[in-house]
Structures are given as structure tokens and as C-alpha cells.
Design a protein around this motif. Structure first.
Motif, PDB file in Angstrom:
ATOM      1  N   PRO A 164       5.010  -7.788 -11.095  1.00  0.00           N
ATOM      2  CA  PRO A 164       5.739  -7.162  -9.980  1.00  0.00           C
ATOM      3  C   PRO A 164       6.213  -5.747 -10.308  1.00  0.00           C
ATOM      4  CG  PRO A 164       6.462  -9.418 -10.301  1.00  0.00           C
ATOM      5  CD  PRO A 164       5.561  -9.103 -11.454  1.00  0.00           C
ATOM      6  N   GLY A 165       5.876  -4.804  -9.434  1.00  0.00           N
ATOM      7  CA  GLY A 165       6.273  -3.420  -9.649  1.00  0.00           C
ATOM      8  C   GLY A 165       5.179  -2.533 -10.208  1.00  0.00           C
ATOM      9  N   GLN A 166       4.007  -3.112 -10.488  1.00  0.00           N
ATOM     10  CA  GLN A 166       2.903  -2.319 -11.054  1.00  0.00           C
ATOM     11  C   GLN A 166       2.535  -1.147 -10.163  1.00  0.00           C
ATOM     12  OE1 GLN A 166      -0.222  -2.816  -9.309  1.00  0.00           O
ATOM     13  NE2 GLN A 166      -1.755  -1.940 -10.671  1.00  0.00           N
ATOM     14  N   GLY A 167       2.359  -1.407  -8.872  1.00  0.00           N
ATOM     15  CA  GLY A 167       1.977  -0.336  -7.951  1.00  0.00           C
ATOM     16  C   GLY A 167       3.061   0.717  -7.808  1.00  0.00           C
ATOM     17  N   THR A 168       4.317   0.272  -7.794  1.00  0.00           N
ATOM     18  CA  THR A 168       5.446   1.197  -7.674  1.00  0.00           C
ATOM     19  C   THR A 168       5.527   2.110  -8.893  1.00  0.00           C
ATOM     20  OG1 THR A 168       6.627  -0.513  -6.430  1.00  0.00           O
ATOM     21  CG2 THR A 168       7.923   1.348  -7.244  1.00  0.00           C
ATOM     22  N   LEU A 169       5.383   1.536 -10.090  1.00  0.00           N
ATOM     23  CA  LEU A 169       5.411   2.336 -11.316  1.00  0.00           C
ATOM     24  C   LEU A 169       4.271   3.349 -11.347  1.00  0.00           C
ATOM     25  CD1 LEU A 169       6.298  -0.451 -13.928  1.00  0.00           C
ATOM     26  CD2 LEU A 169       7.767   1.438 -13.208  1.00  0.00           C
ATOM     27  N   MET A 170       3.113   2.936 -10.859  1.00  0.00           N
ATOM     28  CA  MET A 170       1.976   3.862 -10.841  1.00  0.00           C
ATOM     29  C   MET A 170       2.204   5.024  -9.887  1.00  0.00           C
ATOM     30  SD  MET A 170      -1.639   1.922 -11.249  1.00  0.00           S
ATOM     31  CE  MET A 170      -2.100   1.232 -12.834  1.00  0.00           C
ATOM     32  N   LEU A 171       2.813   4.744  -8.758  1.00  0.00           N
ATOM     33  CA  LEU A 171       3.108   5.834  -7.825  1.00  0.00           C
ATOM     34  C   LEU A 171       4.053   6.850  -8.458  1.00  0.00           C
ATOM     35  CD1 LEU A 171       3.402   3.955  -4.410  1.00  0.00           C
ATOM     36  CD2 LEU A 171       1.746   5.728  -4.991  1.00  0.00           C
ATOM     37  N   THR A 175       0.826  -1.203   0.000  1.00  0.00           N
ATOM     38  CA  THR A 175       0.000   0.000   0.000  1.00  0.00           C
ATOM     39  C   THR A 175       0.860   1.253   0.000  1.00  0.00           C
ATOM     40  OG1 THR A 175      -1.783  -1.144   1.176  1.00  0.00           O
ATOM     41  CG2 THR A 175      -1.803   1.265   1.259  1.00  0.00           C
ATOM     42  N   LEU A 176       1.944   1.231   0.747  1.00  0.00           N
ATOM     43  CA  LEU A 176       2.797   2.411   0.883  1.00  0.00           C
ATOM     44  C   LEU A 176       3.667   2.660  -0.339  1.00  0.00           C
ATOM     45  CD1 LEU A 176       3.972   1.920   4.572  1.00  0.00           C
ATOM     46  CD2 LEU A 176       2.432   3.701   3.738  1.00  0.00           C
ATOM     47  N   ALA A 177       4.193   1.580  -0.950  1.00  0.00           N
ATOM     48  CA  ALA A 177       5.177   1.781  -2.024  1.00  0.00           C
ATOM     49  C   ALA A 177       5.071   0.783  -3.160  1.00  0.00           C
ATOM     50  CB  ALA A 177       6.592   1.718  -1.435  1.00  0.00           C
ATOM     51  N   GLY A 178       4.115  -0.116  -3.117  1.00  0.00           N
ATOM     52  CA  GLY A 178       4.064  -1.164  -4.119  1.00  0.00           C
ATOM     53  C   GLY A 178       5.051  -2.271  -3.767  1.00  0.00           C
ATOM     54  N   GLY A 179       4.998  -3.346  -4.551  1.00  0.00           N
ATOM     55  CA  GLY A 179       5.963  -4.417  -4.348  1.00  0.00           C
ATOM     56  C   GLY A 179       5.633  -5.384  -3.234  1.00  0.00           C
ATOM     57  N   GLY A 180       4.385  -5.390  -2.767  1.00  0.00           N
ATOM     58  CA  GLY A 180       4.016  -6.321  -1.700  1.00  0.00           C
ATOM     59  C   GLY A 180       4.145  -7.771  -2.108  1.00  0.00           C
ATOM     60  N   GLY A 181       4.013  -8.040  -3.420  1.00  0.00           N
ATOM     61  CA  GLY A 181       4.159  -9.397  -3.914  1.00  0.00           C
ATOM     62  C   GLY A 181       5.553  -9.967  -3.717  1.00  0.00           C
ATOM     63  N   LEU A 182       6.537  -9.081  -3.501  1.00  0.00           N
ATOM     64  CA  LEU A 182       7.897  -9.522  -3.191  1.00  0.00           C
ATOM     65  C   LEU A 182       7.925 -10.376  -1.932  1.00  0.00           C
ATOM     66  CD1 LEU A 182      10.064  -6.313  -3.727  1.00  0.00           C
ATOM     67  CD2 LEU A 182      10.369  -8.489  -4.899  1.00  0.00           C
ATOM     68  N   ILE A 183       6.974 -10.100  -1.042  1.00  0.00           N
ATOM     69  CA  ILE A 183       6.936 -10.799   0.245  1.00  0.00           C
ATOM     70  C   ILE A 183       5.950 -11.958   0.197  1.00  0.00           C
ATOM     71  CG2 ILE A 183       6.376 -10.565   2.706  1.00  0.00           C
ATOM     72  CD1 ILE A 183       7.175  -7.577   2.396  1.00  0.00           C
TER      73      ILE A 183
END
Length: 244
Positions: free
Chosen positions: A147-154, A18-26
Motif C-alpha cells: 500500500p502506497g507504492q503508487g503514491t511514493l512513485m508519484l 490512477t490519480l494519486a495511488g492508494g486505490g487498494g485502500l478501497i
């Protein structure tokens, strides 16, 4: 005990996501380490992301941080982008997808140092020559790889002069839109192990609510450093997968 671990994984992954994307990494590697079949682990993540993403978006919508007039068009663009990416995925070799992911994430990391976006702006999200192709392109990337979709959107919303908290809300709506179709397919094909999926979902909803409340208090100057750390972690993960 296994379900408690999955619940805690959901909290941790979705708070960070939620904060930065990349939660799927975990969440995804952790589910695989617990012995969950790959398709079931991916399906569990899609189902939990659908619910948790909407819950954090709805919190910001309910508290009037974002408006439906700004947000509504994200849904069809993200769905269509995800469908386009899914269509292309069967036609692009896996190694080429890895290269594309590395290029996009590296580009986002570099531009974070030179871009104008600081997440302190008060701009409105509008359909224009940057926002529409940007969201559609990231939707394609999500359908292709993920992976990284949310981060790229931010990064995109920061460039569009959208404040951080509102950017989080828009990202979560886009994530909901791109995940709902995939979740439905995994359910329809019977890939979901429901007890584990429900444990992850409960943790993810908790993490989404925790993450969005942290985001409400997070100072804008800390956003880009957090995003950069998430981006580097994503680049390392993709690179490791590419050379395996």
C-alpha cells in the motif's frame, strides 16, 4: 447485484489509484467485506491491476505523452525490486514492515511540503543516481508491503521534475510490472475466484481510463493536495493495522 457492486468498487478504486495511488485502500477492504477470502481478494486486485495499469499506460503511450525510450527500463527495475521485496518479506517480521511503511509514508508527506517537485516540469525520465535506486527501493517496498507504492512513485517523479500526466503513465507501467508476476502466482495456485475477479477487472479498466482522462485535465497545483490526502489516508490505514 454482488458483481455490480464489485464492478463499481473497481471503478472507484482505480480512478483514485490512477490519480494519486492508494486505490487498494478501497478495493481490498471492500472485497473482504463482501466475504471474499483474503488470498482471493489480494489475487483479484493483482490480476485487475495488471490489466488496468497497462490500459492506462498504453493510452498515454498511444497518444505520445510518453515514449518507450524513457519507459522501458522501469519494467526490469520494478520486477527485480518486487522480487527482492518478496524475498525479504519472509525474513522481516510483520510489525517491522508496518514501522517501515509508516516511516516512508510520513517522510513522503513531510517532503511534499519542502520538496521542489511541483509536477509542472518538462524533464525527461533518465537513469541516474536518484531515479534508479528510487524506483528499485519502491519496488522492494511494493514486494514487502504494497500500500502506497503508487503514491511514493508519484512523489519520486515529481522530485525528478516529471510532469504529472507523464508521471501517471510511468507509475502505471511500474504497477503493471510489479503486479504481473504476483498475478501469475495467484492464478497458478488456484486462488482466483474468476467471476468476482472479472467484475473487478472490468471496473478497474473503466476506472483506469476515467482516471487517466481526469489526469489529462487536472491542473498541476491540485496534484500535491490530492497526494497529501491520499498519503494521510494510507498512514492512518497502516497505523490502524499496526496496532490491531
Amino acid at each position: 447485484m454482488e458483481y455490480i457492486i464489485i464492478f463499481l468498487i473497481g471503478i472507484c478504486a482505480t480512478t483514485i489509484g490512477t490519480l494519486a495511488g492508494g486505490g487498494g485502500l478501497i478495493s481490498l477492504p471492500a472485497m473482504l467485506l463482501l466475504g471474499m477470502p483474503a488470498h482471493s481478494a489480494i489475487g483479484a486486485n493483482k490480476v485487475s491491476n495488471t490489466v488496468s495499469s497497462f490500459s492506462s499506460f498504453f493510452h498515454l503511450y498511444r497518444t505520445k505523452r510518453i515514449t518507450w525510450k524513457e519507459a522501458y527500463w522501469i519494467i526490469p527495475v520494478s520486477i527485480f525490486g518486487g522480487m527482492s521485496g518478496g524475498f525479504l518479506a519472509s525474513r522481516i517480521p510483520a510489525d517491522k514492515m508496518m514501522i517501515l511503511a509508516l516511516i516512508l509514508l510520513t517522510f513522503a508527506f513531510i517532503t511534499s511540503f519542502i520538496g521542489k517537485g511541483s509536477f509542472t516540469g518538462n524533464g525527461l525520465l533518465k537513469i541516474n543516481k536518484i531515479s534508479l535506486p528510487g524506483l528499485y527501493g519502491i519496488g522492494i517496498y511494493d514486494g514487502l508491503f504494497g500500500p502506497g507504492q503508487g503514491t511514493l512513485m508519484l512523489y519520486l517523479f515529481g522530485h525528478l521534475n516529471i510532469s504529472y500526466l507523464r508521471a501517471v503513465g510511468f507509475v502505471r507501467l511500474a504497477t503493471f510490472s510489479s503486479c504481473i508476476g504476483a498475478a501469475a502466482m495467484y492464478i497458478a495456485y488456484g486462488k482466483i475466484i474468476w467471476p468476482m475477479t472479472l467484475a473487478l477487472m472490468l471496473g478497474s479498466v473503466t476506472g483506469a481510463q476515467l482516471g487517466v482522462r481526469i489526469a489529462e485535465k487536472l491542473k498541476p497545483q491540485f496534484v500535491k493536495p490530492i497526494l497529501r490526502v491520499a498519503t494521510v489516508a494510507l498512514i492512518i490505514q497502516v497505523f490502524v493495522r499496526a496496532i490491531q
